[in-house]
Enzyme design. Structure first.
Site, PDB file in Angstrom:
ATOM      1  N   ASP A  27     -16.933 -24.652 -19.949  1.00  0.00           N
ATOM      2  CA  ASP A  27     -16.955 -23.585 -20.946  1.00  0.00           C
ATOM      3  C   ASP A  27     -18.390 -23.120 -21.136  1.00  0.00           C
ATOM      4  OD1 ASP A  27     -16.189 -21.823 -22.889  1.00  0.00           O
ATOM      5  OD2 ASP A  27     -15.417 -23.318 -24.284  1.00  0.00           O
ATOM      6  N   ASP A 121     -15.090 -16.716 -19.744  1.00  0.00           N
ATOM      7  CA  ASP A 121     -16.165 -17.708 -19.878  1.00  0.00           C
ATOM      8  C   ASP A 121     -15.702 -19.151 -19.798  1.00  0.00           C
ATOM      9  OD1 ASP A 121     -14.798 -17.710 -22.262  1.00  0.00           O
ATOM     10  OD2 ASP A 121     -16.576 -17.760 -23.528  1.00  0.00           O
ATOM     11  N   GLU A 122     -14.492 -19.418 -19.307  1.00  0.00           N
ATOM     12  CA  GLU A 122     -14.058 -20.809 -19.204  1.00  0.00           C
ATOM     13  C   GLU A 122     -13.036 -20.974 -18.098  1.00  0.00           C
ATOM     14  OE1 GLU A 122     -11.667 -22.447 -22.392  1.00  0.00           O
ATOM     15  OE2 GLU A 122     -11.231 -20.426 -23.135  1.00  0.00           O
TER      16      GLU A 122
END
Length: 418
Positions: A27, A121-122
């Site tokens: 993350d 974003d992860e």
């Protein structure tokens, strides 16, 4: 556990025991804010709010310096500025965010082909098949963190575990810029003392409701009789929660998703400049998005809108939700807040609402609790009525006579160190 502002952070030392692991959750740390700092280093160390300066807009992201004042995603910017008046407000630039995200995902794919990108974003990574190439899961996590820092220029946090649920929890607890390894044999030891709100998918309201019944820790979830837990959250979710509380999570890393988003758009026969009418149309479209989510068994982890003006220029806005939802009313409230952050008020020819970061509504443990229980029940009743009488026959009173003339342009679219 981590509190979203970096306090309470736990990390593992390099070389920690990673026996029985193989799933990584990676993350990025305060991703939008980190990208802005990457492009403008003078912003480093400042409390940053990513959002429009208009007080009616919502926070897309915030730096950890701002989060320590209580600033959170999806919070109105006006409220965020009251909490942190010294914050710098930076408008979002999704072109930059997508470019940096692509670079990060390239790093992941260079290590293993088994990458499940959850959002911009992860991602989850299954590294069990590349041990001979890169080493143990813990060593791979160290390698990934170093490469993202050196090759992309931002930091990330990594959870290493035997299951997706525990890996996700571990990455959250290690933020920012940390790594937490939970060896398989210590999974129960890791889970038991954590607050119930640390479970992936249990939000603050759900945790509060469970705590009122004396269910405060994950150990309590595991030990509470199933019928008692069912009275609190329903039988299906109770069973799933107990499985996760025992460390049972058989979900594999999925490299492909059948459906990445659910959306509806409306092209108007005549351009519309009435902001209130446009808000009403966004609410109507959000109701339709919510209905499709419910019928498909999905929930939205993010909400996006699209606004196309009379000159055909197009703007979009997206915000991640603190808790996933399939409730049209909540999707609509977020859509309107995103619309209000757009300062331009020229005539509009098209509006759209889209649900993104889709997650399974029940079986996937991504949304173990519905904080909008009453509204969800109401919308379920509307779904039944529409199925019986037809979609066009049942609508909310707020939509009647408000949508104007439309064309047929709809497009559904201690494990560590503090």
């Amino acid at each position: 556990m981590g509190r979203g502002d970096g306090s309470g952070r736990l990390v593992s030392p390099e070389g920690a025991d990673d026996a029985g692991t193989g799933i990584l959750h990676v993350d990025m740390d305060a991703f939008y804010a980190s990208v802005e700092i990457l492009y403008d280093p003078s912003l480093r160390g400042l409390p940053l709010i990513i959002g429009a300066p208009d007080g009616r807009s919502v926070v897309s992201s915030a730096s950890y310096e701002a989060r320590r004042f209580g600033v959170r995603s999806a919070m109105p910017v006006s409220q965020a500025l009251r909490l942190c008046p010294q914050a710098r407000v930076v408008p979002p630039d999704f072109t930059k965010y997508r470019a940096v995200s692509s670079a990060v995902m390239d790093v992941f794919h260079s290590v293993t082909p088994l990458v499940e990108q959850l959002s911009i974003d992860e991602a989850f990574l299954d590294v069990r098949g590349v041990r001979r190439l890169w080493g143990s899961p813990g060593r791979i996590a160290v390698l990934l963190r170093r490469r993202v820092q050196e090759e992309v220029g931002i930091t990330c946090s990594v959870g290493v575990a035997a299951t997706k649920h525990v890996a996700k929890m571990a990455s959250t607890i290690s933020k920012p810029d940390g790594m937490l390894i939970v060896p398989a044999a210590r999974t129960q030891e890791f889970l038991d003392p954590r607050p119930v709100g640390a479970m992936w998918g249990v939000g603050p309201k759900a945790a509060e409701a469970l705590e009122r019944r004396g269910i405060r820790l994950i150990r309590d979830v595991r030990e509470t009789p199933l019928d008692a837990l069912s009275r609190a959250v329903g039988p299906a979710l109770a069973q799933r929660m107990q499985q996760l509380a025992r460390g049972e999570d058989a979900r594999a890393v999925q490299t492909e998703r059948v459906e990445k988003s659910v959306g509806h758009e409306e092209t108007f026969e005549h351009d519309i400049a009435d902001a209130e009418l446009l808000r009403s149309e966004l609410l109507r479209l959000a109701d339709r998005v919510g209905a499709r989510l419910r019928s498909s068994g999905w929930q939205a982890g993010a909400v996006a809108i699209k606004i196309r003006f009379a000159d055909f220029s197009t703007l979009s806005r997206t915000v991640s939700l603190p808790e996933p939802t399939e409730v049209g009313q909540r999707i609509g409230e977020i859509a309107v807040a995103l619309f209000d952050q757009i300062a331009r008020r020229d005539p509009v020819r098209l509006v759209g609402v889209r649900a993104e970061k889709l997650r399974e509504a029940s079986g996937g443990a991504l949304a173990l609790w519905d904080d909008d229980e009453d509204q969800r029940r109401l919308e379920g009743t509307l779904d039944d009525a529409r199925a019986r009488f037809g979609v066009g026959m049942i609508t909310r009173a707020r939509h009647v006579g408000r949508s104007g003339d439309r064309s047929a342009g709809e497009q559904p679219r201690p494990f560590g160190r503090e």
